[in-house]
Scaffold this motif. Structure first.
Motif, PDB file in Angstrom:
ATOM      1  N   UNK A 173      10.043  36.590  84.337  1.00  0.00           N
ATOM      2  CA  UNK A 173       9.654  37.992  84.259  1.00  0.00           C
ATOM      3  C   UNK A 173      10.766  38.840  83.631  1.00  0.00           C
ATOM      4  N   UNK A 174      11.999  38.526  83.996  1.00  0.00           N
ATOM      5  CA  UNK A 174      13.126  39.259  83.416  1.00  0.00           C
ATOM      6  C   UNK A 174      13.216  39.020  81.910  1.00  0.00           C
ATOM      7  N   UNK A 175      12.955  37.777  81.495  1.00  0.00           N
ATOM      8  CA  UNK A 175      13.003  37.458  80.068  1.00  0.00           C
ATOM      9  C   UNK A 175      11.935  38.237  79.290  1.00  0.00           C
ATOM     10  N   UNK A 176      10.720  38.280  79.826  1.00  0.00           N
ATOM     11  CA  UNK A 176       9.644  39.019  79.156  1.00  0.00           C
ATOM     12  C   UNK A 176       9.984  40.502  79.077  1.00  0.00           C
ATOM     13  N   UNK A 177      10.534  41.059  80.177  1.00  0.00           N
ATOM     14  CA  UNK A 177      10.907  42.473  80.186  1.00  0.00           C
ATOM     15  C   UNK A 177      11.997  42.754  79.153  1.00  0.00           C
ATOM     16  N   UNK A 178      12.994  41.871  79.062  1.00  0.00           N
ATOM     17  CA  UNK A 178      14.067  42.051  78.079  1.00  0.00           C
ATOM     18  C   UNK A 178      13.535  41.920  76.656  1.00  0.00           C
ATOM     19  N   UNK A 233      17.868  38.216  70.671  1.00  0.00           N
ATOM     20  CA  UNK A 233      18.689  39.006  71.588  1.00  0.00           C
ATOM     21  C   UNK A 233      18.246  38.817  73.036  1.00  0.00           C
ATOM     22  N   UNK A 234      16.949  38.688  73.257  1.00  0.00           N
ATOM     23  CA  UNK A 234      16.461  38.472  74.622  1.00  0.00           C
ATOM     24  C   UNK A 234      16.956  37.136  75.165  1.00  0.00           C
ATOM     25  N   UNK A 266      22.992  34.987  79.351  1.00  0.00           N
ATOM     26  CA  UNK A 266      24.140  35.662  79.939  1.00  0.00           C
ATOM     27  C   UNK A 266      23.914  35.936  81.420  1.00  0.00           C
ATOM     28  N   UNK A 267      22.709  36.379  81.788  1.00  0.00           N
ATOM     29  CA  UNK A 267      22.409  36.654  83.194  1.00  0.00           C
ATOM     30  C   UNK A 267      22.440  35.390  84.037  1.00  0.00           C
TER      31      UNK A 267
END
Length: 273
Positions: free
Chosen positions: A5-10, A70-71, A77-78
């Motif tokens: 979910x974080x990847x899609x948001x980024x 970039x995503x 990195x996270x």
């Protein structure tokens, strides 16, 4: 699922940023290559809106690919940051501390490469708009131009960053100071019987400073994209004219011609010879 979910948001966030950048790149190159008419360039003030349409209709694949890169860097990195935090919280001794230092070094490398890719992406979008190249071909052209004009890009980037820092601090500080001056000197806000009396002007001043900082950040972001795009347009045009034996560009803004005069005069003399 959390990282997914974080990847899609980024990815969505980076896509929106890329869409904004390509719109301003389109507006900048439209202005740069427009001929002078009666001493000024006749460009519609809504050309940046056209840039949004052009970006989403003709270059959506480029935006998706550029934002995806970039995503990926951000999510990697996270993940490494999370591993580093887990290692820091462990009490297993020297081996874990060594691993934590190694992971921290990886974080620095990834952040460095991400910053480089973020800078190159802005230039890639300009090349894509001007030449209609694919992302990878445009990236190759960007690297070639930047290597040929390394000193010029370094000087501009340094001057741009200095202006961004000074401008951001000046706008934020001036806005906060004016807010404090108004709410502490006007009876409209200082009179306890007034409907708009402010009992704690410090908090209002802080809020005003935060708003000014957000406005300054947006303005400086646009300034950064436009300044980089103008220089890339000039260097790209210089490269094209040198390769094809063409004379100097009469559409070049006079102030930029004066700023980069020696370099452009040398190339014009080389072409004529």
């Amino acid at each position: 699922y959390l990282f997914g979910y974080m990847f899609i948001a980024m990815w969505i966030y980076e896509f929106i940023v890329a869409w904004e950048q390509i719109a301003f790149c389109y507006a900048t190159q439209s202005w740069f290559f427009a001929p002078y008419v009666n001493g000024r360039k006749d460009i519609s003030q809504s050309v940046w809106l056209v840039g949004f349409v052009v970006g989403i209709t003709y270059h959506m694949g480029t935006l998706v690919f550029g934002s995806l890169i970039l995503a990926i860097f951000r999510i990697v990195y996270l993940i490494i940051w999370y591993i580093h935090k887990q290692l820091q919280g462990s009490d297993d001794g020297g081996a874990v501390n060594a691993a934590a230092r190694g992971v921290a070094a990886c974080m620095c490398c990834i952040a460095c490469v991400e910053g480089l890719m973020r800078y190159i992406n802005k230039q890639v979008y300009l090349i894509v708009v001007v030449n209609s190249n694919g992302f990878c071909t445009a990236a190759k052209i960007v690297v070639q131009v930047m290597l040929a004009e390394m000193v010029t890009f370094a000087l501009l980037e340094g001057a741009t960053k200095a202006f961004q820092v000074v401008g951001g601090l000046a706008i934020t500080g001036l806005g906060a100071w004016i807010t404090w001056l108004v709410i502490t000197t006007s009876s409209y806000f200082t009179d306890p019987d007034s409907e708009h009396f402010i009992a704690s002007p410090e908090y209002v001043t802080i809020a005003g400073g935060v708003i000014c900082a957000l406005v300054a950040g947006m303005f400086m972001n646009i300034f950064d994209v436009v300044s980089d795009s103008i220089l890339m347009c000039a260097c790209l045009d210089k490269k094209h004219r040198k390769e094809n034996g063409l004379g100097p560009n009469e559409c070049l803004p006079p102030r930029m011609r004066a700023l980069l005069g020696k370099s452009f005069k040398d190339d014009a003399a080389l072409v004529r010879s």
